[in-house]
Design an enzyme around this catalytic site. Structure first.
Site, PDB file in Angstrom:
ATOM      1  N   LYS A  16      53.965  51.227  11.174  1.00 28.38           N
ATOM      2  CA  LYS A  16      55.236  51.904  10.899  1.00 28.38           C
ATOM      3  C   LYS A  16      56.406  50.940  11.084  1.00 28.38           C
ATOM      4  O   LYS A  16      57.367  50.958  10.310  1.00 28.38           O
ATOM      5  CB  LYS A  16      55.414  53.115  11.825  1.00 28.38           C
ATOM      6  CG  LYS A  16      54.604  54.332  11.446  1.00 28.38           C
ATOM      7  CD  LYS A  16      54.997  55.520  12.308  1.00 28.38           C
ATOM      8  CE  LYS A  16      54.216  56.765  11.925  1.00 28.38           C
ATOM      9  NZ  LYS A  16      54.630  57.937  12.721  1.00 28.38           N
TER      10      LYS A  16
ATOM     11  N   ARG B 253      57.986  58.385   3.733  1.00 33.51           N
ATOM     12  CA  ARG B 253      58.790  57.606   4.680  1.00 33.51           C
ATOM     13  C   ARG B 253      59.826  56.766   3.946  1.00 33.51           C
ATOM     14  O   ARG B 253      60.963  56.616   4.395  1.00 33.51           O
ATOM     15  CB  ARG B 253      57.890  56.733   5.558  1.00 33.51           C
ATOM     16  CG  ARG B 253      58.614  56.155   6.779  1.00 33.51           C
ATOM     17  CD  ARG B 253      57.646  55.529   7.779  1.00 33.51           C
ATOM     18  NE  ARG B 253      56.807  56.556   8.382  1.00 33.51           N
ATOM     19  CZ  ARG B 253      55.508  56.735   8.112  1.00 33.51           C
ATOM     20  NH1 ARG B 253      54.889  55.947   7.260  1.00 33.51           N
ATOM     21  NH2 ARG B 253      54.826  57.685   8.692  1.00 33.51           N
TER      22      ARG B 253
ATOM     23  N   ASP C 157      58.817  61.806  12.580  1.00 30.23           N
ATOM     24  CA  ASP C 157      57.607  62.581  12.803  1.00 30.23           C
ATOM     25  C   ASP C 157      57.096  62.898  11.422  1.00 30.23           C
ATOM     26  O   ASP C 157      57.829  63.412  10.576  1.00 30.23           O
ATOM     27  CB  ASP C 157      57.887  63.860  13.602  1.00 30.23           C
ATOM     28  CG  ASP C 157      56.584  64.477  14.093  1.00 30.23           C
ATOM     29  OD1 ASP C 157      55.705  63.719  14.555  1.00 30.23           O
ATOM     30  OD2 ASP C 157      56.427  65.707  14.019  1.00 30.23           O
TER      31      ASP C 157
END
Length: 200
Positions: A13, A182, A69
């Site tokens: 990430k 994302r 999240d």
């Protein structure tokens, strides 16, 4: 150089956000700052969990903080695993077990009812200000067998709609960044993020 704390220890990430933001911003992870007791994720929504994580990180470190999240929502499973995506099979972060459980749960589900989406809620917390949150969604279908070795989590069993039939795990990092949940959430947050960092 401006810097921002992404409230995660997930190296993939961190690398993904660094690629999206480019060289003008240094992305820090939780391993790069003074350790603090992390509060458990107890929110019923992606947004609640993201805001809680970002606010805590900003409060504990004084850094401008981002937290996401994200999860995998399968239509035939009433939008589950959802906020439980990382621990769907019972152990947090066991990607293989999580994927296999979803595939097993969909064994008798016909192809036309295997719709799903990745969801990412991204929260920005600037010390002393109200947090901001955005949501990105990436629609597609759950395939019957894993394909590809890029990405992480449920990527190998997800084929995005409107693409060329490759799974998320068969896309290059740049291709995934351009269309993923994302990537979309980051693009939506970018103006506020740049303003907070003094880049505009």
């Amino acid at each position: 150089m401006s810097r921002i704390l992404l409230a995660t220890r997930n190296a993939k990430k961190l690398a993904e956000l660094q690629r999206i933001l480019g060289d003008s911003v240094k992305v820090l992870g939780l391993s790069d700052v003074r350790e603090f007791p992390e509060e458990p994720e107890t929110g019923a929504t992606f947004e609640a969990n993201a805001v809680d994580k970002a606010v805590q990180a900003a409060r504990e470190t004084g850094e401008i903080s981002l937290a996401d999240d994200s999860g995998f929502c399968v239509d035939a499973l009433n939008s589950m695993p959802g906020v439980l995506s990382a621990r769907w099979a019972g152990h947090h972060g066991d990607d293989d077990a999580n994927k296999q459980l979803v595939l097993a749960q969909l064994t008798d589900t016909p192809d036309e009812r295997r719709g799903a989406e990745f969801v990412c809620a991204l929260a920005l917390a600037v010390p002393g200000e109200e947090p901001r949150v955005v949501r990105g969604q990436w629609r597609g279908v759950v395939i019957r067998e894993e394909r590809g070795s890029n990405g992480f989590g449920y990527d190998p069993i997800f084929v995005p709609e409107g693409g060329d039939g490759r799974s998320s795990a068969e896309l290059t990092p740049a291709e995934k960044d351009a269309q993923s949940h994302r990537g979309l959430a980051t693009a939506l947050m970018l103006p506020q993020l740049k303003a907070a960092l003094g880049l505009i």
